[in-house]
Design an enzyme around this catalytic site. Structure first.
Site, PDB file in Angstrom:
ATOM      1  N   ARG A  21       0.831  -1.197   0.000  1.00 22.52           N
ATOM      2  CA  ARG A  21       0.000   0.000   0.000  1.00 22.52           C
ATOM      3  C   ARG A  21       0.870   1.252   0.000  1.00 22.52           C
ATOM      4  NH1 ARG A  21      -5.551  -1.407   2.930  1.00 22.52           N
ATOM      5  NH2 ARG A  21      -5.537  -3.649   2.588  1.00 22.52           N
ATOM      6  N   SER A 137     -21.969 -13.132  14.149  1.00 28.35           N
ATOM      7  CA  SER A 137     -21.414 -12.044  13.346  1.00 28.35           C
ATOM      8  C   SER A 137     -21.437 -12.405  11.865  1.00 28.35           C
ATOM      9  CB  SER A 137     -19.973 -11.771  13.797  1.00 28.35           C
ATOM     10  OG  SER A 137     -19.334 -10.820  12.977  1.00 28.35           O
ATOM     11  N   LYS A 156     -18.426 -17.202  19.933  1.00 29.85           N
ATOM     12  CA  LYS A 156     -18.878 -16.481  18.736  1.00 29.85           C
ATOM     13  C   LYS A 156     -19.104 -17.470  17.598  1.00 29.85           C
ATOM     14  CE  LYS A 156     -14.279 -15.399  16.848  1.00 29.85           C
ATOM     15  NZ  LYS A 156     -13.468 -16.093  17.860  1.00 29.85           N
ATOM     16  N   SER A 189     -19.379  -2.004   2.700  1.00 33.11           N
ATOM     17  CA  SER A 189     -18.766  -0.911   1.940  1.00 33.11           C
ATOM     18  C   SER A 189     -18.036  -1.333   0.686  1.00 33.11           C
ATOM     19  CB  SER A 189     -17.798  -0.146   2.850  1.00 33.11           C
ATOM     20  OG  SER A 189     -16.739  -0.992   3.269  1.00 33.11           O
ATOM     21  N   HIS A 217     -21.496   3.450   6.736  1.00 28.15           N
ATOM     22  CA  HIS A 217     -21.578   3.927   5.354  1.00 28.15           C
ATOM     23  C   HIS A 217     -22.987   4.368   4.975  1.00 28.15           C
ATOM     24  CE1 HIS A 217     -17.460   2.944   4.090  1.00 28.15           C
ATOM     25  NE2 HIS A 217     -17.564   1.989   4.990  1.00 28.15           N
ATOM     26  N   THR A 245     -20.443   6.766  12.133  1.00 22.93           N
ATOM     27  CA  THR A 245     -19.225   7.556  12.031  1.00 22.93           C
ATOM     28  C   THR A 245     -19.557   9.016  11.774  1.00 22.93           C
ATOM     29  OG1 THR A 245     -17.083   7.753  10.915  1.00 22.93           O
ATOM     30  CG2 THR A 245     -18.977   7.223   9.538  1.00 22.93           C
ATOM     31  N   LYS A 248     -17.421  10.224   7.537  1.00 26.63           N
ATOM     32  CA  LYS A 248     -17.753   9.953   6.132  1.00 26.63           C
ATOM     33  C   LYS A 248     -18.786  10.974   5.662  1.00 26.63           C
ATOM     34  CE  LYS A 248     -16.113   5.220   5.948  1.00 26.63           C
ATOM     35  NZ  LYS A 248     -15.320   5.215   7.187  1.00 26.63           N
ATOM     36  N   THR A 278      -8.223  10.108  25.193  1.00 27.30           N
ATOM     37  CA  THR A 278      -8.489  11.541  25.157  1.00 27.30           C
ATOM     38  C   THR A 278      -9.681  11.818  24.249  1.00 27.30           C
ATOM     39  OG1 THR A 278      -6.159  12.060  25.539  1.00 27.30           O
ATOM     40  CG2 THR A 278      -7.516  13.793  24.547  1.00 27.30           C
ATOM     41  N   THR A 363      -8.464  -6.120   2.635  1.00 26.49           N
ATOM     42  CA  THR A 363      -9.730  -5.398   2.677  1.00 26.49           C
ATOM     43  C   THR A 363     -10.812  -6.166   1.952  1.00 26.49           C
ATOM     44  OG1 THR A 363      -8.479  -3.328   2.713  1.00 26.49           O
ATOM     45  CG2 THR A 363     -10.825  -3.170   2.212  1.00 26.49           C
TER      46      THR A 363
END
Length: 407
Positions: A21, A137, A156, A189, A217, A245, A248, A278, A363
């Site tokens: 990458r 999941s 799971k 996504s 998304h 989020t 986006k 923080t 990905t």
């Protein structure tokens, strides 16, 4: 061990597979989105058009957002000064969480520094809140959800993507008396496909399970006020925990969960990923709140974005390119080879001033490498024409080269 050699070997494997990458250094220009300046490795720079940004609606440069951030910056300074528990909670954080709760019709919201952290921190702490918890999941859930579930160290099971029959089979195998959570996304996504939210909620009701949805998304993009697919389909009230989020469609930074006041209180009280981090700078919180408020009241940008996405898909389909279209705003063109995918990306940037990042393993699965386009409301007809012309020329070149090699 020769540590340096070991690092060299690991990086070489990425280069050999064609999935190393590289960062493309760009400089966004206020008021010119989606155009930016590319700072090339040779020291030169040129104007480019960004076709892979996650600032889906261009809200990162919206006057309402910038004004709110400037005001908060002048009022409070740069940072928050601490964690939320120790001097890092301001009126801007509280206002943002109120906007989030209202957006999803929930009692409370909780802001994190990113949606990744929100997923990881929340999913990892739920087994502590519900001893014996079993999590089911979707196999294509985001890495942050996978990590959160793994860190929770509970039982799971993975159900096949969007396969509610398989989900039912797994639910039926769980020993009675165990608390259960079903974790899934609303829009996935990489392919842009939607989950069967209503069917999953029906199974959750039948088996007494909690529901956890990642709307990253979709928030800002769908629903009358931008509450996501769960709002669009009138199902938000059936979801126990909604993750979203601010980085986006809302164009700023941060992530969150929205749920009942009791659930949010428990997460903020027990999740290390929240307690020891923080908090967002007040200016960021102010900008995110302004973005949410604007998109609650004005659907113009998301409507134009959907129009542009439809136009782009139609034009790409007209070229005969291998396009996946599930009806969402995400436009993936499948290449199927990491080297070819990177080559196409490089040629688009260097020859045409078009920036779209190659999407490779991990990905997406190997063999499904793609170029993933994210048209915005401000990608003009002229910019779409430029992209289509470039894709037509490059794809023809690649097909010609492949034919010559196989001859």
């Amino acid at each position: 061990m020769n540590y340096s050699a070991q690092i060299d070997s690991a990086l070489k494997s990425l280069h050999d597979e064609g999935r190393y990458r590289t960062f493309i250094d760009i400089e966004r220009k206020n008021g010119r989105y989606p155009q930016a300046v590319w700072h090339a490795p040779d020291g030169s720079h040129r104007d480019i058009t960004v076709w892979c940004g996650n600032d889906y609606l261009g809200m990162g440069q919206h006057p309402d957002v910038l004004s709110a951030m400037h005001e908060a910056l002048e009022a409070t300074g740069a940072g928050s000064g601490g964690t939320r528990n120790i001097s890092g909670t301001t009126i801007y954080h509280k206002r943002l969480e109120a906007e989030i709760a209202d957006l999803h019709g929930k009692e409370a919201g909780l802001v994190f520094t990113s949606a990744y952290i929100a997923n990881d921190a929340t999913l990892s702490v739920l087994p502590r809140l519900f001893p014996g918890l079993v999590i089911l999941s979707d196999e294509l859930n985001h890495a942050s959800m996978i990590e959160g579930i793994r860190h929770g160290k509970c039982e799971k099971h993975i159900f096949r993507h969007n396969d509610t029959a398989h989900l039912r089979q797994l639910l039926e195998q769980i020993e009675p008396g165990h608390p259960i959570l079903i974790a899934f996304e609303s829009i996935y996504s990489m392919d842009g496909d939607f989950s069967p939210i209503e069917e999953i909620c029906d199974l959750a009701d039948e088996f007494g399970a909690l529901t956890y949805i990642d709307e990253v998304h979709a928030v800002g993009m769908y629903g009358p006020r931008g509450g996501g697919i769960s709002e669009r389909d009138h199902l938000a009230h059936r979801i126990d925990i909604i993750n979203g989020t601010l980085a986006k469609a809302y164009g700023v930074m941060g992530g969150y969960v929205a749920a009942s006041a009791k659930m949010i209180d428990a997460i903020r009280s027990f999740a290390p990923g929240f307690i020891f981090t923080t908090s967002l700078p007040p200016a960021i919180a102010a900008g995110a709140a302004a973005s949410i408020r604007h998109l609650k009241q004005d659907s113009t940008l998301r409507e134009q974005q959907q129009t542009n996405a439809s136009i782009l898909k139609m034009r790409l389909r007209g070229l005969g390119l291998p396009l996946t279209d599930h009806g969402s705003h995400i436009v993936p063109v499948h290449v199927g080879n990491p080297v070819k995918c990177k080559m196409l990306s490089d040629m688009l940037l260097e020859n045409f001033g078009i920036y779209v990042q190659p999407i490779n393993f991990p990905t997406v699965p190997r063999g499904t490498e793609r170029l993933r386009f994210t048209p915005s409301p401000v990608h003009s007809p002229e910019l779409i024409d430029e992209l289509i012309g470039a894709m037509d020329e490059l794809w023809r070149q690649c097909e010609l080269n492949r034919a010559e090699l196989s001859a």
